[in-house]
Design a protein around this motif. Structure first.
Motif, short mmCIF file in Angstrom:
data_model
loop_
_atom_site.label_atom_id
_atom_site.label_comp_id
_atom_site.label_asym_id
_atom_site.label_seq_id
_atom_site.Cartn_x
_atom_site.Cartn_y
_atom_site.Cartn_z
N LYS A 145 0.83 -1.20 0.00
CA LYS A 145 0.00 0.00 0.00
C LYS A 145 0.87 1.26 0.00
O LYS A 145 0.56 2.23 0.66
CB LYS A 145 -0.92 -0.01 1.23
CG LYS A 145 -1.74 -1.29 1.37
CD LYS A 145 -2.45 -1.36 2.69
CE LYS A 145 -1.53 -1.66 3.85
NZ LYS A 145 -0.97 -3.00 3.85
N SER A 146 1.96 1.23 -0.74
CA SER A 146 2.93 2.32 -0.64
C SER A 146 2.41 3.63 -1.19
O SER A 146 2.97 4.68 -0.91
CB SER A 146 4.22 1.94 -1.37
OG SER A 146 3.98 1.75 -2.75
N TYR A 147 1.34 3.59 -1.98
CA TYR A 147 0.83 4.82 -2.58
C TYR A 147 0.34 5.83 -1.54
O TYR A 147 0.26 7.01 -1.83
CB TYR A 147 -0.28 4.53 -3.60
CG TYR A 147 -1.13 3.30 -3.35
CD1 TYR A 147 -1.05 2.22 -4.23
CD2 TYR A 147 -1.99 3.20 -2.27
CE1 TYR A 147 -1.81 1.09 -4.02
CE2 TYR A 147 -2.77 2.09 -2.08
CZ TYR A 147 -2.67 1.02 -2.96
OH TYR A 147 -3.43 -0.09 -2.74
N VAL A 148 -0.01 5.38 -0.33
CA VAL A 148 -0.48 6.33 0.68
C VAL A 148 0.59 6.62 1.74
O VAL A 148 0.38 7.45 2.62
CB VAL A 148 -1.76 5.82 1.37
CG1 VAL A 148 -2.90 5.70 0.37
CG2 VAL A 148 -1.52 4.48 2.06
N GLU A 149 1.72 5.95 1.66
CA GLU A 149 2.73 6.09 2.72
C GLU A 149 3.28 7.50 2.90
O GLU A 149 3.58 7.89 4.03
CB GLU A 149 3.89 5.12 2.46
CG GLU A 149 3.52 3.68 2.76
CD GLU A 149 4.70 2.74 2.65
OE1 GLU A 149 4.52 1.55 2.99
OE2 GLU A 149 5.80 3.18 2.24
N ALA A 156 7.09 -2.02 1.27
CA ALA A 156 7.24 -1.23 0.06
C ALA A 156 8.68 -1.28 -0.45
O ALA A 156 8.92 -1.36 -1.67
CB ALA A 156 6.84 0.22 0.33
N ARG A 157 9.63 -1.27 0.46
CA ARG A 157 11.03 -1.32 0.06
C ARG A 157 11.33 -2.62 -0.70
O ARG A 157 11.98 -2.62 -1.75
CB ARG A 157 11.93 -1.21 1.30
CG ARG A 157 13.39 -0.96 1.00
CD ARG A 157 14.16 -0.79 2.31
NE ARG A 157 13.65 0.33 3.09
CZ ARG A 157 14.01 1.59 2.91
NH1 ARG A 157 14.90 1.89 1.98
NH2 ARG A 157 13.51 2.55 3.67
N ALA A 167 3.61 12.53 -5.32
CA ALA A 167 2.51 12.39 -4.38
C ALA A 167 1.90 13.74 -4.03
O ALA A 167 0.68 13.90 -3.96
CB ALA A 167 2.99 11.69 -3.11
N LEU A 168 2.75 14.77 -3.83
CA LEU A 168 2.24 16.08 -3.48
C LEU A 168 1.51 16.71 -4.66
O LEU A 168 0.46 17.33 -4.49
CB LEU A 168 3.40 16.98 -3.04
CG LEU A 168 3.02 18.36 -2.50
CD1 LEU A 168 2.11 18.21 -1.29
CD2 LEU A 168 4.26 19.15 -2.13
N ALA A 169 2.05 16.52 -5.87
CA ALA A 169 1.38 17.06 -7.05
C ALA A 169 0.02 16.42 -7.23
O ALA A 169 -0.96 17.09 -7.56
CB ALA A 169 2.25 16.83 -8.29
N CYS A 193 -0.94 4.63 -8.90
CA CYS A 193 0.37 4.07 -8.55
C CYS A 193 1.43 5.17 -8.57
O CYS A 193 1.67 5.77 -9.62
CB CYS A 193 0.73 2.96 -9.54
SG CYS A 193 2.37 2.26 -9.27
N PHE A 194 2.06 5.44 -7.44
CA PHE A 194 3.19 6.36 -7.38
C PHE A 194 4.46 5.54 -7.64
O PHE A 194 5.22 5.25 -6.72
CB PHE A 194 3.24 7.06 -6.03
CG PHE A 194 2.01 7.89 -5.75
CD1 PHE A 194 1.69 8.97 -6.55
CD2 PHE A 194 1.19 7.58 -4.69
CE1 PHE A 194 0.56 9.73 -6.29
CE2 PHE A 194 0.05 8.33 -4.43
CZ PHE A 194 -0.26 9.41 -5.23
N CYS A 195 4.64 5.16 -8.90
CA CYS A 195 5.72 4.22 -9.22
C CYS A 195 6.61 4.76 -10.32
O CYS A 195 7.14 4.00 -11.13
CB CYS A 195 5.13 2.87 -9.63
SG CYS A 195 3.76 2.97 -10.81
#
Length: 623
Positions: free
Chosen positions: A201-205, A216-217, A585-587, A603-605
């Motif tokens: 769930k790294s997209y909200v981390e 996530a790592r 993520a901020l954008a 996905c922030f990938c």
């Protein structure tokens, strides 16, 4: 007798009338200038011809994109700010494919110094085009004052690679580095309420942690390792060194550079990464010896890829039938409503797909997806139109570009065939909900919220009040339901057991190579492969059809949306400040919260490396 208006009323009335008059005058001038500018840009100027025995100068400029986002509104915006530099992948591929069989073109000269951001999957599409050009027996030459990771990936498939004596080859690998905002948000008193499902769930981390979680790592390391393995194998495929030699060059970079007294060009030459170290005038002279001189350019005989496409458009053989393969591009974050620059609006994309389905000349649909996802509602809107198109008897093929993950996979999964490059970033089957509340900062300012409602649900979703347990239950239940729907759709579309989908879902990201192994896609290949597949599914032979890009009509509303989306932020945020907050993520938090149900498949990938900054520094040193 009527009372005379007060002085202040007359003053502000006069100011308002003046503003309205100026606005009308500016709009009138723009309505005259824009059509004239478009005409001059596209229909005027000297006719370009292809010189016999010349070199195709293939020079990507700026970021790689799947379609030109510089519409009329952004052309208008260029009057007020610097235009966005970008190159369309499809145009770069087409120029090489045409030149391959053109007797007037002797060789391809890859000028790579102005290439900007490029996703690994997109780079692989360009590499495939370079390799097809080489199959004609024509040589390929590459030049850049220095090479960053993406630039060298392209150069490595040339027959000859030139490097400036002051240059270097720098390949830092892939990385995912993000800013984490929990501590800052706590200090501001802003609460980011997160609702999620799944282990990955790294997209909200970034909003709930100050660092990357161990899960996530590990997951990020896995898919990036797959991309890096593909990169090393690709650049060593046509050079006289192995993937292990590439790793050794990188791992020993600092020590070797020090031993060579900082001579990075010699270091690259001795490692076999480049063939010749030479200044640009010497490179031009070498090209003159191969293709002759061009007095107009003061250089070797040449034509750039944009002029070449324009010169050869009218030479293309007309298709034998009226059949079309419709092309719809889904690029950028998927948002509700209409598309604007750098985003794909659910309503816009769904309408284009429906138009293609109703067009009797369209035999099949090709979707080019380059999106990390976004709104669940918008993604589902697009998916349903794809399902309707297949139900109407028209085949649908998806070509994944750099990234087609989360919502980008949601819109892709119902196609007859899904194609992706080994380095495409995909998967990320997961959903989250996010609702920021700002009651604490308002309280600190002395602003308090109170009221009364007719039911327990009244005022439940206000961001100036803390979320109640009832609201949290509603959001969490909705997210879990959305996740189950996502998994169920994947199972149905890909003919998989739901339990098998759940084992590879949970928000986990996969490379295209791994996605094929897992059954999330059908085949590995690029845009050309997917285009040919779309034609074949419709029983169309080469030469029987034309590719028909589907674009929304450029009416005045579109013009205004494009202009405002591209230039409003620039008007209030200085460039230096925009650079400081240029975090994915901020954008997305600023612009991506458009889903009416607050559910997102995003996905922030995006992979990152230091090569862009190194390349910019190199350009400054060489100027």
């Amino acid at each position: 007798m009527a009372q005379k208006p007060s002085f202040l009323r007359r003053l502000f009335g006069g100011i308002w009338r003046t503003i309205a008059l100026l606005y009308a005058l500016v709009l009138l001038v723009l309505l005259l200038i824009v059509p004239a500018g478009i005409y001059l840009a596209f229909f005027s100027g000297p006719q370009v011809s292809v010189p016999q025995g010349s070199a195709l100068v293939w020079a990507p400029v700026g970021d790689l994109v799947e379609q030109d986002s510089r519409g009329v509104g952004n052309v208008l915006g260029a009057v007020f700010s610097e235009p966005q530099r970008q190159s369309v992948v499809r145009d770069l591929v087409e120029s090489l494919d045409r030149a391959r069989d053109d007797d007037r073109i002797e060789l391809a000269f890859l000028k790579l110094d102005e290439l900007g951001a490029a996703q690994p999957g997109q780079v692989q599409d360009l590499i495939a085009a370079i390799d097809r050009f080489k199959q004609s027996g024509k040589p390929v030459v590459a030049w850049s004052p220095s090479y960053d990771q993406s630039q060298y990936a392209l150069a490595s498939h040339a027959d000859t690679i030139y490097l400036d004596p002051l240059g270097f080859v720098f390949m830092p690998g892939y990385g995912v580095y993000r800013n984490y905002y929990k501590e800052a948000l706590d200090k501001l008193g802003v609460t980011i309420n997160v609702f999620r499902v799944g282990e990955y769930k790294s997209y909200v981390e970034p909003f709930i942690r100050n660092d990357m979680s161990p899960e996530a790592r590990a997951a990020n390391q896995a898919w990036m390792s797959s991309l890096w393995r593909t990169y090393r194998e690709s650049i060593s495929a046509t050079r006289d060194y192995s993937a292990e030699d590439v790793s050794a060059y990188i791992e020993d970079f600092a020590d070797t550079l020090e031993a060579m007294d900082g001579n990075a060009a010699r270091m690259a030459l001795e490692a076999g990464l480049v063939d010749t170290v030479a200044a640009l005038p010497d490179v031009r002279e070498a090209m003159r010896e191969r293709v002759g001189s061009d007095d107009a350019h003061g250089s070797f005989s040449q034509i750039n890829q944009a002029d070449y496409l324009a010169a050869t458009d009218t030479e293309q053989t007309a298709p034998r039938t009226d059949n079309r393969v419709a092309l719809v591009v889904i690029e950028g974050a998927i948002v509700d409503g209409e598309s604007v620059a750098d985003s794909a609006g659910g309503e816009t994309i769904a309408r284009l797909i429906a138009d293609a389905r109703r067009d009797e000349h369209v035999a099949s649909l090709l979707l080019r997806v380059n999106s990390p996802g976004g709104s669940v509602t918008a993604s589902e809107r697009i998916r349903r139109e794809i399902a309707r198109t297949r139900a109407a008897g028209k085949p649908v093929v998806v070509s994944m570009a750099g990234v087609a993950a989360s919502g980008g996979y949601w819109v892709s999964m119902n196609a007859d065939q899904i194609w992706a490059q080994p380095s495409t970033i995909t998967g990320s089957i997961g959903i989250f909900g996010i609702v920021p509340t700002i009651d604490e900062p308002l309280n600190e300012l002395g602003i308090h919220t109170d009221g009364v409602g007719t039911t327990p649900l009244s005022g439940l979703m206000r961001i100036d009040r803390p979320l109640s347990e009832t609201a949290r239950t509603i959001f969490q239940t909705g997210v879990e339901r959305g996740y189950d729907t996502f998994v169920g759709h994947v199972a149905d579309a890909r003919n998989m057991e739901e339990s098998a989908v759940r084992r590879i879902a949970g928000g986990r990201v996969w490379s295209g190579a791994d996605a094929e192994r897992l059954g999330l896609i059908d085949s590995l290949g690029g845009f050309v492969d997917a285009r040919d597949a779309a034609a074949k599914l419709a029983d169309l032979e080469p030469g029987d059809y034309a590719l028909q890009p589907m674009q929304p009509p450029a009416d005045w509303r579109t013009l205004v949306r494009q202009f405002l989306s591209a230039h409003t932020e620039a008007a209030w945020m200085p460039a230096w400040l925009s650079g400081l907050v240029d975090d994915e993520a901020l954008a997305w938090l600023r612009t991506g919260l458009t889903d009416p149900h607050h559910r997102y498949a995003h996905c922030f990938c995006r992979v990152s490396s230091a090569d862009a900054g190194i390349a910019a520094l190199s350009r400054q040193r060489s100027e």
